[in-house]
Design a protein around this motif. Structure first.
Motif, PDB file in Angstrom:
ATOM      1  N   GLU A   1       0.842  -1.208   0.000  1.00  0.00           N
ATOM      2  CA  GLU A   1       0.000   0.000   0.000  1.00  0.00           C
ATOM      3  C   GLU A   1       0.871   1.250   0.000  1.00  0.00           C
ATOM      4  N   GLU A   2       0.446   2.220  -0.797  1.00  0.00           N
ATOM      5  CA  GLU A   2       1.222   3.448  -0.964  1.00  0.00           C
ATOM      6  C   GLU A   2       0.266   4.600  -1.152  1.00  0.00           C
ATOM      7  N   ARG A   3       0.604   5.759  -0.646  1.00  0.00           N
ATOM      8  CA  ARG A   3      -0.178   6.975  -0.874  1.00  0.00           C
ATOM      9  C   ARG A   3       0.774   8.134  -1.085  1.00  0.00           C
ATOM     10  N   ARG A   4       0.467   8.999  -2.026  1.00  0.00           N
ATOM     11  CA  ARG A   4       1.298  10.183  -2.237  1.00  0.00           C
ATOM     12  C   ARG A   4       0.444  11.342  -2.683  1.00  0.00           C
ATOM     13  N   ILE A   5       0.792  12.534  -2.214  1.00  0.00           N
ATOM     14  CA  ILE A   5       0.118  13.750  -2.653  1.00  0.00           C
ATOM     15  C   ILE A   5       1.145  14.583  -3.394  1.00  0.00           C
ATOM     16  N   MET A   6       0.780  15.088  -4.554  1.00  0.00           N
ATOM     17  CA  MET A   6       1.733  15.871  -5.363  1.00  0.00           C
ATOM     18  C   MET A   6       0.959  16.867  -6.232  1.00  0.00           C
ATOM     19  N   ARG A   7       1.691  17.765  -6.886  1.00  0.00           N
ATOM     20  CA  ARG A   7       1.061  18.746  -7.772  1.00  0.00           C
ATOM     21  C   ARG A   7       0.859  18.140  -9.165  1.00  0.00           C
ATOM     22  N   LEU A   8      -0.138  18.667  -9.890  1.00  0.00           N
ATOM     23  CA  LEU A   8      -0.427  18.158 -11.233  1.00  0.00           C
ATOM     24  C   LEU A   8       0.797  18.257 -12.140  1.00  0.00           C
ATOM     25  N   GLY A   9       1.587  19.305 -11.953  1.00  0.00           N
ATOM     26  CA  GLY A   9       2.786  19.471 -12.768  1.00  0.00           C
ATOM     27  C   GLY A   9       3.770  18.307 -12.671  1.00  0.00           C
ATOM     28  N   ARG A  10       3.693  17.531 -11.570  1.00  0.00           N
ATOM     29  CA  ARG A  10       4.631  16.412 -11.390  1.00  0.00           C
ATOM     30  C   ARG A  10       3.962  15.058 -11.572  1.00  0.00           C
ATOM     31  N   LEU A  11       2.640  15.053 -11.674  1.00  0.00           N
ATOM     32  CA  LEU A  11       1.904  13.781 -11.705  1.00  0.00           C
ATOM     33  C   LEU A  11       2.267  12.936 -12.932  1.00  0.00           C
ATOM     34  N   GLY A  12       2.502  13.608 -14.067  1.00  0.00           N
ATOM     35  CA  GLY A  12       2.787  12.866 -15.303  1.00  0.00           C
ATOM     36  C   GLY A  12       4.024  11.995 -15.212  1.00  0.00           C
ATOM     37  N   ALA A  13       4.942  12.346 -14.318  1.00  0.00           N
ATOM     38  CA  ALA A  13       6.187  11.574 -14.179  1.00  0.00           C
ATOM     39  C   ALA A  13       6.030  10.419 -13.195  1.00  0.00           C
ATOM     40  N   TYR A  14       4.872  10.332 -12.525  1.00  0.00           N
ATOM     41  CA  TYR A  14       4.666   9.273 -11.527  1.00  0.00           C
ATOM     42  C   TYR A  14       4.524   7.914 -12.220  1.00  0.00           C
ATOM     43  N   GLU A  15       5.157   6.905 -11.649  1.00  0.00           N
ATOM     44  CA  GLU A  15       5.073   5.571 -12.254  1.00  0.00           C
ATOM     45  C   GLU A  15       3.859   4.815 -11.747  1.00  0.00           C
ATOM     46  N   ALA A  16       2.765   4.993 -12.454  1.00  0.00           N
ATOM     47  CA  ALA A  16       1.532   4.300 -12.088  1.00  0.00           C
ATOM     48  C   ALA A  16       1.566   2.878 -12.635  1.00  0.00           C
TER      49      ALA A  16
END
Lengths: 254, 254
Positions: B202-217
């Motif tokens: 389980e993992e949770r993270r809060i970030m800005r939209l500007g950085r979301l595209g780089a998140y490894e979903a």
């Protein structure tokens, strides 16, 4: 450090005890104090004997949450209950906003089955594809914003689920919403309404969008407006319930 | 009339046993046969000893549902399990479409807590106001339709919840979606991601939209993109979890 209290925001589902999650039941069993809107407390209190219940009327949401924090601040385990899910038009947001004022209280959100899910299950499977959830209540939201969301959701062919479609003061809001939707969608669009899911007076109906505006919704009604793909599936000859289903196909090859 | 079988489509919630509803548990306990995708069967089978489990791999959904109907047609009680809710990108729709071919089987949908709700509870309260749920999987939906829905939802300032944000073959879809959303929304928009809610990892993270595209979903990720009102609330000094919350205010006066 002083002893901490714990505040749980618990979604109790549509109303029947069986629709609660195991975690919601265990959380409420573990709490000394349960705080909620009168109607919801009445739905569950007999299942949790020995707890202290605090009820507040509608539109006293901030007071209700502060009361819960104050009880929790004494070192107790306290639950704020919400119908459906804690986080969908529930109390979770307000509790977290207030939590900054009560640093000695831990907060945990316990999710539940919101009306979009429990109502959909009763109607069939209207939410099998992308959907938008919109509240028609303009108590806290300007009507222009609601209207813009209705237009955008209809234009992009989302299935639309409406919460708070009417109240005594807003008797014509569902009709107003339908008029807007009919600018984008066929009057033959398959729609469904549910009332009092899992409670006394439970009702389900499937109808066309052209007739939905005349439906007498109330504050316990949830409304589903299909996408262009949503269909009414007639029960087969031997189907035990003898009713039709509202289904939005996902697109699987049959 | 021949004896009827019963087929239940059961939403088991995010994965942990406690997140199931009482009704889901009792329904599975009452069934002789439980059918599901291998991963979901593995999550629950130890809690339902003595049942016969039938698993089918991914992308065998139609076969899975037919198998369940055939078992039920023999007069048994059979459950098809889905992660989250039965009706949100689950099996309820396909089962009801197929039900016309199996008139001697009763069908009932048992709802559950979908990832939008369980993920939201872990992040705080992102879905407190109107929201849109969109799947980024283009296996069954043309990308143009997905893109249109992203644009409409962003333009109308919905909170957006993304299912299936990525898979091995669609590694860049979340980045593509973020590019589209950034045409309408500030790069400072508060976003959240959850992975494997209630399961190992389980993992949770809060970030800005500007950085979301780089998140490894991956396929077990659910993504939340805030509205213009969504805020990040810093934990107060004494907060036990030591993490920030993602909250969309409903507009109550505090």
């Amino acid at each position: 450090m002083t002893k901490k209290g714990s505040l749980f925001v618990v979604g109790i589902g549509p109303g029947e005890y069986e629709a609660m999650t195991l975690k919601a039941v265990r959380t409420l069993e573990s709490c000394e104090v349960i705080v909620g809107y009168t109607v919801y407390v009445e739905l569950i209190e007999r299942h949790f004997p020995g707890r202290r219940f605090c009820t507040t009327p509608m539109r006293q949401e901030t007071m209700r949450c502060r009361l819960a924090f104050e009880e929790a601040g004494l070192g107790q385990r306290v639950a704020v209950i919400c119908s459906g899910d804690a986080g969908v038009y529930g109390m979770a947001g307000l509790v977290l906003e207030l939590s900054r004022e009560y640093p000695n209280v831990n907060v945990e959100i316990v999710p539940g089955v919101t009306a979009a899910m429990s109502g959909a299950a009763l109607l069939g499977a209207p939410l099998m594809h992308d959907f938008a959830v919109i509240s028609l209540s303009d108590l806290l939201t300007p009507w222009e914003k609601i209207e813009k969301r209705l237009r955008s959701a209809a234009d992009a062919d989302f299935v639309i689920c409406l919460y708070n479609p009417a109240s005594r003061k807003r008797a014509d809001y569902l009709a107003k919403a339908c008029e807007i939707l009919l600018e984008y969608k066929s009057p033959d669009t398959v729609c469904g309404v549910v009332k009092c899911v899992g409670r006394e007076g439970e009702e389900r109906r499937i109808m066309r969008l052209g007739r939905l505006g005349a439906y007498e919704a109330d504050m316990f009604t949830t409304v589903f407006i299909g996408s262009s793909q949503t269909a009414k599936i007639q029960e087969s000859e031997g189907n035990g319930n003898g009713w039709p289903w509202m289904v939005t196909p996902r697109g699987y090859q049959i």
